[in-house]
Motif scaffolding. Sequence first.
Motif, PDB file in Angstrom:
ATOM      1  N   HIS A 111      58.359  37.007  51.308  1.00 51.89           N
ATOM      2  CA  HIS A 111      56.918  36.731  51.239  1.00 51.89           C
ATOM      3  C   HIS A 111      56.379  37.093  49.855  1.00 51.89           C
ATOM      4  O   HIS A 111      55.749  36.276  49.176  1.00 51.89           O
ATOM      5  N   GLU A 112      56.640  38.327  49.424  1.00 49.16           N
ATOM      6  CA  GLU A 112      56.080  38.769  48.138  1.00 49.16           C
ATOM      7  C   GLU A 112      56.691  37.996  46.968  1.00 49.16           C
ATOM      8  O   GLU A 112      56.015  37.730  45.973  1.00 49.16           O
ATOM      9  N   PHE A 113      57.961  37.623  47.093  1.00 48.74           N
ATOM     10  CA  PHE A 113      58.625  36.846  46.031  1.00 48.74           C
ATOM     11  C   PHE A 113      57.986  35.460  45.922  1.00 48.74           C
ATOM     12  O   PHE A 113      57.672  34.979  44.828  1.00 48.74           O
ATOM     13  N   PHE A 114      57.752  34.814  47.071  1.00 47.77           N
ATOM     14  CA  PHE A 114      57.137  33.480  47.103  1.00 47.77           C
ATOM     15  C   PHE A 114      55.778  33.500  46.405  1.00 47.77           C
ATOM     16  O   PHE A 114      55.359  32.531  45.782  1.00 47.77           O
ATOM     17  N   HIS A 115      55.084  34.633  46.513  1.00 44.81           N
ATOM     18  CA  HIS A 115      53.770  34.776  45.880  1.00 44.81           C
ATOM     19  C   HIS A 115      53.827  34.634  44.358  1.00 44.81           C
ATOM     20  O   HIS A 115      52.802  34.354  43.732  1.00 44.81           O
ATOM     21  N   SER A 116      54.985  34.892  43.750  1.00 40.97           N
ATOM     22  CA  SER A 116      55.044  34.736  42.290  1.00 40.97           C
ATOM     23  C   SER A 116      54.640  33.312  41.918  1.00 40.97           C
ATOM     24  O   SER A 116      54.002  33.091  40.888  1.00 40.97           O
ATOM     25  N   TRP A 117      55.002  32.347  42.783  1.00 42.10           N
ATOM     26  CA  TRP A 117      54.624  30.950  42.568  1.00 42.10           C
ATOM     27  C   TRP A 117      53.278  30.646  43.229  1.00 42.10           C
ATOM     28  O   TRP A 117      52.417  30.034  42.624  1.00 42.10           O
ATOM     29  N   ASN A 118      53.159  31.083  44.492  1.00 40.75           N
ATOM     30  CA  ASN A 118      51.974  30.743  45.279  1.00 40.75           C
ATOM     31  C   ASN A 118      51.060  31.959  45.389  1.00 40.75           C
ATOM     32  O   ASN A 118      51.263  32.808  46.253  1.00 40.75           O
ATOM     33  N   GLY A 119      50.092  32.039  44.503  1.00 38.17           N
ATOM     34  CA  GLY A 119      49.204  33.200  44.501  1.00 38.17           C
ATOM     35  C   GLY A 119      49.041  33.733  43.089  1.00 38.17           C
ATOM     36  O   GLY A 119      47.939  34.013  42.646  1.00 38.17           O
ATOM     37  N   LYS A 120      50.188  33.854  42.382  1.00 41.38           N
ATOM     38  CA  LYS A 120      50.087  34.342  41.012  1.00 41.38           C
ATOM     39  C   LYS A 120      50.026  33.161  40.022  1.00 41.38           C
ATOM     40  O   LYS A 120      49.107  33.086  39.229  1.00 41.38           O
ATOM     41  N   TYR A 121      51.009  32.252  40.084  1.00 39.73           N
ATOM     42  CA  TYR A 121      50.987  31.089  39.175  1.00 39.73           C
ATOM     43  C   TYR A 121      49.914  30.093  39.628  1.00 39.73           C
ATOM     44  O   TYR A 121      48.990  29.766  38.883  1.00 39.73           O
ATOM     45  N   ARG A 122      49.985  29.614  40.845  1.00 39.01           N
ATOM     46  CA  ARG A 122      48.923  28.759  41.403  1.00 39.01           C
ATOM     47  C   ARG A 122      48.008  29.655  42.222  1.00 39.01           C
ATOM     48  O   ARG A 122      48.476  30.383  43.099  1.00 39.01           O
ATOM     49  N   ARG A 123      46.712  29.608  41.915  1.00 43.78           N
ATOM     50  CA  ARG A 123      45.766  30.511  42.594  1.00 43.78           C
ATOM     51  C   ARG A 123      44.474  29.764  42.897  1.00 43.78           C
ATOM     52  O   ARG A 123      43.999  28.998  42.053  1.00 43.78           O
ATOM     53  N   PRO A 124      43.911  29.971  44.081  1.00 40.95           N
ATOM     54  CA  PRO A 124      42.625  29.339  44.388  1.00 40.95           C
ATOM     55  C   PRO A 124      41.592  29.721  43.331  1.00 40.95           C
ATOM     56  O   PRO A 124      41.597  30.862  42.848  1.00 40.95           O
ATOM     57  N   VAL A 125      40.742  28.784  43.002  1.00 37.50           N
ATOM     58  CA  VAL A 125      39.781  29.014  41.925  1.00 37.50           C
ATOM     59  C   VAL A 125      38.898  30.229  42.227  1.00 37.50           C
ATOM     60  O   VAL A 125      38.554  31.000  41.325  1.00 37.50           O
ATOM     61  N   GLY A 126      38.592  30.471  43.496  1.00 33.84           N
ATOM     62  CA  GLY A 126      37.733  31.606  43.858  1.00 33.84           C
ATOM     63  C   GLY A 126      38.412  32.961  43.734  1.00 33.84           C
ATOM     64  O   GLY A 126      37.758  34.000  43.789  1.00 33.84           O
TER      65      GLY A 126
END
Length: 633
Positions: A304-319
Amino acid sequence: MRPLVRSKLVLVFALLLNVQTKAQGIAVRLEVDLRDAPRRVYHSRMEFPVKPGPLTLVYPKWIPGEHSPNGPIVDVTGVQFRGNGQEISWRRDDMDLYAFHCTIPAGVTIMEAALDYLLPKEDGIAGSPSATAQVAVLPWNLVVLYPEGAKTDDVMFSASIRVPSGWKFATALNTVSASSADSATFETISLTRLVDSPLLAGAFFKTYDISPGQKPEHRLNIAADSAIATSLSKDQLSDLRQLVAETGTLFGARHYRHYDFMLALSDHLPPNGLEHHESSDNRGPEKMLLDPDSLEGLMDLLPHEFFHSWNGKYRRPVGLATRDYQTPMKGDLLWVYEGLTQYYGVILAARSGFWKPEQLREYLAATAAALNDGRPGRTWRDLQDTAISVSLLYGAREAGASWRRPVDYYDESTLIWLEADATIRRESKGQKSLDDFCRQFHGTEDGAIKVVPYRFEDVVALMNAIAPYDWKKFFEERLHSHGPGAPLAGLENSGWKVSYSDEMNEHQRAAEQTDGIVDLSFSLGFSAHAAGEDINSIADVIPSSPAAKAGIAPGMKLVAVNGRKWSPDWLRVAIRDAKNTKEPIRLLLENDDYYQTFELDYHGGERYPHLESLHSTDVLGEIAKHRAPAIAR
Ligand SMILES: [Zn+2]
């Protein structure tokens, strides 16, 4: 609630300071001393390049990944500013309690700022523990101040660290010098990147290379309360290597120079995970790697936390892609940020071998059942509102969760993204899948460590490009649904449905063991603490369940079942016995200073959820199969 612009003078000064800092390569010097970590104090000293005049320094409030204004300001103590050896007085802002105002005297070019951060020992309103007698985690936001109004990308920091003698440490920051084994100075880097690179230190410390011979490097760093707890089995190491390979196959690009999993293992740190670009701050019980039940519940933590490197850190909701740590964040797209991550966290756990297919199914059965049969709260609160309310719900107590709804944008989005995956596969006649979405959404700009913000429309547009469908309607219907029941079509379209039997769900059983809970949600309609601080107390009661109808409420304490001192086993015996009789189950409970017997008219026996195969096509099994070449075991 807080003034956004204080005075022109302060803003201009702050901007001047930043421009000067970035353009001239001048950095704030930061020295953090962790030698008192076992006493639960972190000492911090900073040197700011300054000019005479008013200056406002702020303490980080909105912490990336926590999506909440929970910077633990209450435990920031010993705040002192000095210049040329003289104390510089400060005054806290009356409205914004995270801001410290001062005036720099003429002739002062460097202002020293010192503070101590007092770590809580228990989880609570003041924050979360980050240190034990043997382990310390340092999220740098705990110990820094920075100029108000500055963009955190623009303020440069040069940090150094000192740890207790004999301890080891790791961080994703590159080391530029190390005067001894207990100290180091790191690369000069923006405040954004500093806060994004927590440090893990400990007396019992081990580092594992989980992508040997490959670039970029991937490491697992473990600090634990004992030496034995840092040992990783050969199988666990292979699973981690497979996880690295699976993300390479899935995305085709990585957004880090090297990746460091930080894993703090202690019974004195609440289990948690916080994502970062080049690392992740993972915390689990001391025996997490040694005890199968403990591991069962946390199998998806590292994926989960590894996936966040792409989804959450690199791509992030504008808000959530804010310019600094004082600007409020908007959680409306957390069903993508956390929801897609939750889905792929469990799928990658299966693809990497952490979870066998039947373990994944038991997890999904428990999740789907809890959302379908244990969430009357959806009648008043839609899924979208759980995301918008994130900063309230992270701190919400468990009592009343089924009616309030907790942060359901994690688990319910798992079901929604599974349905999206199955839909793409169906619409494209097996040619495409959600993996194609990830590859195009997250797999661009290999090596770039940056934030690429997105909006709802961007998600819909790319989904349409992958497989034409009314994706706007698809997501909106599920985000705004008031039921009845959870979105289960994803499970059904991938070949499975939830069914109940009197055989315990394996995932629930492991969770009961590790969390000290007895979960009777699908029979009597409540869960209770069987161990720990809250032993005997009712954790939650599902409205309109047999327990609720009998008058039982969260917080009451279980004393006896059918006249005998209660235990999880005797409760289950009573449920089994009631199947063959018309007699109610009698529970004696303590409510404040009063005792009362409640009669539960329930004769349905034990009920636990499982997935039952609907037909021979197992799309879920297909999704969970490893895609990268298998790592030799
Ligand atoms: Zn997450």
